[in-house]
Design a protein around this motif. Structure first.
Motif, PDB file in Angstrom:
ATOM      1  N   ILE A 121     -12.186 -87.637   5.723  1.00 53.40           N
ATOM      2  CA  ILE A 121     -10.861 -87.999   5.226  1.00 53.40           C
ATOM      3  C   ILE A 121     -10.577 -89.347   5.872  1.00 53.40           C
ATOM      4  O   ILE A 121     -10.535 -89.461   7.091  1.00 53.40           O
ATOM      5  CB  ILE A 121      -9.783 -86.980   5.637  1.00 53.40           C
ATOM      6  CG1 ILE A 121     -10.103 -85.602   5.062  1.00 53.40           C
ATOM      7  CG2 ILE A 121      -8.405 -87.465   5.166  1.00 53.40           C
ATOM      8  CD1 ILE A 121      -9.168 -84.502   5.554  1.00 53.40           C
ATOM      9  N   ALA A 122     -10.418 -90.374   5.059  1.00 54.39           N
ATOM     10  CA  ALA A 122     -10.250 -91.728   5.574  1.00 54.39           C
ATOM     11  C   ALA A 122      -8.831 -92.231   5.336  1.00 54.39           C
ATOM     12  O   ALA A 122      -8.192 -91.848   4.360  1.00 54.39           O
ATOM     13  CB  ALA A 122     -11.244 -92.665   4.901  1.00 54.39           C
ATOM     14  N   VAL A 123      -8.355 -93.066   6.253  1.00 53.76           N
ATOM     15  CA  VAL A 123      -7.065 -93.738   6.105  1.00 53.76           C
ATOM     16  C   VAL A 123      -7.345 -95.232   6.219  1.00 53.76           C
ATOM     17  O   VAL A 123      -8.001 -95.663   7.173  1.00 53.76           O
ATOM     18  CB  VAL A 123      -6.060 -93.302   7.201  1.00 53.76           C
ATOM     19  CG1 VAL A 123      -4.739 -94.031   7.035  1.00 53.76           C
ATOM     20  CG2 VAL A 123      -5.850 -91.798   7.172  1.00 53.76           C
ATOM     21  N   MET A 124      -6.887 -96.015   5.251  1.00 51.96           N
ATOM     22  CA  MET A 124      -7.162 -97.444   5.257  1.00 51.96           C
ATOM     23  C   MET A 124      -5.995 -98.206   4.653  1.00 51.96           C
ATOM     24  O   MET A 124      -5.159 -97.637   3.955  1.00 51.96           O
ATOM     25  CB  MET A 124      -8.431 -97.744   4.458  1.00 51.96           C
ATOM     26  CG  MET A 124      -8.313 -97.415   2.980  1.00 51.96           C
ATOM     27  SD  MET A 124      -9.750 -97.906   2.002  1.00 51.96           S
ATOM     28  CE  MET A 124      -9.330 -99.589   1.613  1.00 51.96           C
ATOM     29  N   GLY A 125      -5.935 -99.492   4.957  1.00 54.67           N
ATOM     30  CA  GLY A 125      -4.977-100.372   4.317  1.00 54.67           C
ATOM     31  C   GLY A 125      -5.541-100.872   3.000  1.00 54.67           C
ATOM     32  O   GLY A 125      -6.761-100.990   2.846  1.00 54.67           O
ATOM     33  N   PRO A 127      -6.833-103.393   0.365  1.00 52.66           N
ATOM     34  CA  PRO A 127      -7.457-104.705   0.555  1.00 52.66           C
ATOM     35  C   PRO A 127      -6.499-105.850   0.235  1.00 52.66           C
ATOM     36  O   PRO A 127      -5.757-105.793  -0.738  1.00 52.66           O
ATOM     37  CB  PRO A 127      -8.634-104.678  -0.430  1.00 52.66           C
ATOM     38  CG  PRO A 127      -8.948-103.224  -0.587  1.00 52.66           C
ATOM     39  CD  PRO A 127      -7.621-102.524  -0.512  1.00 52.66           C
ATOM     40  N   THR A 128      -6.506-106.854   1.074  1.00 52.71           N
ATOM     41  CA  THR A 128      -5.702-108.085   1.011  1.00 52.71           C
ATOM     42  C   THR A 128      -4.238-107.870   1.379  1.00 52.71           C
ATOM     43  O   THR A 128      -3.460-108.812   1.369  1.00 52.71           O
ATOM     44  CB  THR A 128      -5.762-108.808  -0.363  1.00 52.71           C
ATOM     45  OG1 THR A 128      -5.012-108.079  -1.336  1.00 52.71           O
ATOM     46  CG2 THR A 128      -7.199-109.000  -0.825  1.00 52.71           C
ATOM     47  N   GLU A 129      -3.837-106.640   1.721  1.00 51.87           N
ATOM     48  CA  GLU A 129      -2.452-106.377   2.134  1.00 51.87           C
ATOM     49  C   GLU A 129      -2.430-105.991   3.608  1.00 51.87           C
ATOM     50  O   GLU A 129      -3.408-105.476   4.142  1.00 51.87           O
ATOM     51  CB  GLU A 129      -1.836-105.261   1.282  1.00 51.87           C
ATOM     52  CG  GLU A 129      -1.699-105.643  -0.169  1.00 51.87           C
ATOM     53  CD  GLU A 129      -1.076-104.553  -1.017  1.00 51.87           C
ATOM     54  OE1 GLU A 129      -0.927-104.792  -2.220  1.00 51.87           O
ATOM     55  OE2 GLU A 129      -0.729-103.475  -0.504  1.00 51.87           O
ATOM     56  N   ASP A 130      -1.305-106.230   4.271  1.00 51.38           N
ATOM     57  CA  ASP A 130      -1.150-105.931   5.692  1.00 51.38           C
ATOM     58  C   ASP A 130      -0.265-104.705   5.844  1.00 51.38           C
ATOM     59  O   ASP A 130       0.952-104.785   5.731  1.00 51.38           O
ATOM     60  CB  ASP A 130      -0.521-107.140   6.401  1.00 51.38           C
ATOM     61  CG  ASP A 130      -0.442-106.947   7.900  1.00 51.38           C
ATOM     62  OD1 ASP A 130      -1.086-106.016   8.429  1.00 51.38           O
ATOM     63  OD2 ASP A 130       0.269-107.734   8.549  1.00 51.38           O
ATOM     64  N   ALA A 131      -0.890-103.559   6.070  1.00 50.90           N
ATOM     65  CA  ALA A 131      -0.152-102.311   6.282  1.00 50.90           C
ATOM     66  C   ALA A 131       0.085-102.174   7.788  1.00 50.90           C
ATOM     67  O   ALA A 131      -0.789-101.744   8.527  1.00 50.90           O
ATOM     68  CB  ALA A 131      -0.927-101.128   5.736  1.00 50.90           C
ATOM     69  N   PHE A 132       1.276-102.569   8.241  1.00 51.10           N
ATOM     70  CA  PHE A 132       1.604-102.622   9.667  1.00 51.10           C
ATOM     71  C   PHE A 132       2.367-101.368  10.082  1.00 51.10           C
ATOM     72  O   PHE A 132       3.421-101.074   9.544  1.00 51.10           O
ATOM     73  CB  PHE A 132       2.440-103.868   9.957  1.00 51.10           C
ATOM     74  CG  PHE A 132       2.909-103.966  11.373  1.00 51.10           C
ATOM     75  CD1 PHE A 132       2.018-104.233  12.396  1.00 51.10           C
ATOM     76  CD2 PHE A 132       4.245-103.767  11.687  1.00 51.10           C
ATOM     77  CE1 PHE A 132       2.450-104.315  13.715  1.00 51.10           C
ATOM     78  CE2 PHE A 132       4.690-103.848  12.995  1.00 51.10           C
ATOM     79  CZ  PHE A 132       3.780-104.121  14.015  1.00 51.10           C
ATOM     80  N   ILE A 133       1.812-100.620  11.055  1.00 51.16           N
ATOM     81  CA  ILE A 133       2.478 -99.437  11.600  1.00 51.16           C
ATOM     82  C   ILE A 133       3.205 -99.872  12.857  1.00 51.16           C
ATOM     83  O   ILE A 133       2.588-100.315  13.825  1.00 51.16           O
ATOM     84  CB  ILE A 133       1.458 -98.321  11.925  1.00 51.16           C
ATOM     85  CG1 ILE A 133       0.702 -97.920  10.652  1.00 51.16           C
ATOM     86  CG2 ILE A 133       2.168 -97.126  12.528  1.00 51.16           C
ATOM     87  CD1 ILE A 133      -0.491 -97.032  10.909  1.00 51.16           C
ATOM     88  N   HIS A 134       4.515 -99.787  12.823  1.00 50.10           N
ATOM     89  CA  HIS A 134       5.339-100.225  13.954  1.00 50.10           C
ATOM     90  C   HIS A 134       5.209 -99.222  15.089  1.00 50.10           C
ATOM     91  O   HIS A 134       5.379 -98.028  14.897  1.00 50.10           O
ATOM     92  CB  HIS A 134       6.798-100.367  13.518  1.00 50.10           C
ATOM     93  CG  HIS A 134       7.631-101.124  14.499  1.00 50.10           C
ATOM     94  ND1 HIS A 134       8.174-100.541  15.609  1.00 50.10           N
ATOM     95  CD2 HIS A 134       7.993-102.428  14.541  1.00 50.10           C
ATOM     96  CE1 HIS A 134       8.846-101.454  16.290  1.00 50.10           C
ATOM     97  NE2 HIS A 134       8.751-102.610  15.658  1.00 50.10           N
ATOM     98  N   GLY A 135       4.910 -99.703  16.301  1.00 48.51           N
ATOM     99  CA  GLY A 135       4.619 -98.837  17.432  1.00 48.51           C
ATOM    100  C   GLY A 135       5.801 -98.146  18.077  1.00 48.51           C
ATOM    101  O   GLY A 135       5.614 -97.226  18.856  1.00 48.51           O
TER     102      GLY A 135
END
Length: 161
Positions: A121-125, A127-135
């Motif tokens: 089971i994979a999690v990815m952004g 392509p060409t987009e910035d999926a930013f997870i705020h810490g």
């Protein structure tokens, strides 16, 4: 580079990888297996969990995971699936199960066999987009955004078996 041979190999067949540079082949001892699975698109701006459709980028989920493990894209994911986060310019600040953005807890991938329902089971952004997870997450969460399975507390999960 070519993965496997041209044609229609049987599902679950490990296909050879060969990289040739200036007539010299390398990596001929490596293989790759095409494995079926679905793409679960997630968009934290335009998504809607109740109308999401697996494999349809125009009908994404809103949440990767919610406080209820059966909801959002994670609730629908099964071995072989890929959860794809869209980078819409808005940071992901969602809180899923156990006050994490995402907690891999109630399911696990498996070794790929070429059959549906097997594989990682994979999690990815996207392509060409910035999926930013705020810490800094809601609820005072300080332990990080993503938590993997503890194999001692959850035997058989996360072991690839």
């Amino acid at each position: 580079m070519q993965v496997g041979v041209l044609g229609n190999p049987a599902l679950g067949t490990a296909l050879p990888i060969q990289v040739t540079v200036s007539g010299v082949a390398s990596n001929t001892d490596q293989t790759f297996m095409v494995n079926p699975g679905r793409m679960l698109f997630v968009d934290n701006v335009a998504g809607n969990d109740s109308t999401a459709v697996a494999g349809d980028i125009t009908h994404p989920f809103r949440h990767v995971q919610t406080s209820t493990l059966s909801q959002g894209a994670w609730g629908q994911a099964q071995p072989g699936d890929i959860i794809v986060l869209r980078g819409t310019g808005t940071a992901w600040t969602d809180v899923g199960y156990g006050n994490y953005f995402m907690r891999f807890r109630d399911k696990s991938g498996s070794a790929p066999t070429g059959a549906a329902g097997t594989g990682a089971i994979a999690v990815m952004g996207y392509p060409t987009e910035d999926a930013f997870i705020h810490g800094t997450l809601a609820g005072g969460q300080t332990m990080g955004c993503i938590s993997a399975i503890n194999g001692q507390s959850f035997p058989g999960m996360g072991s690839g078996r």
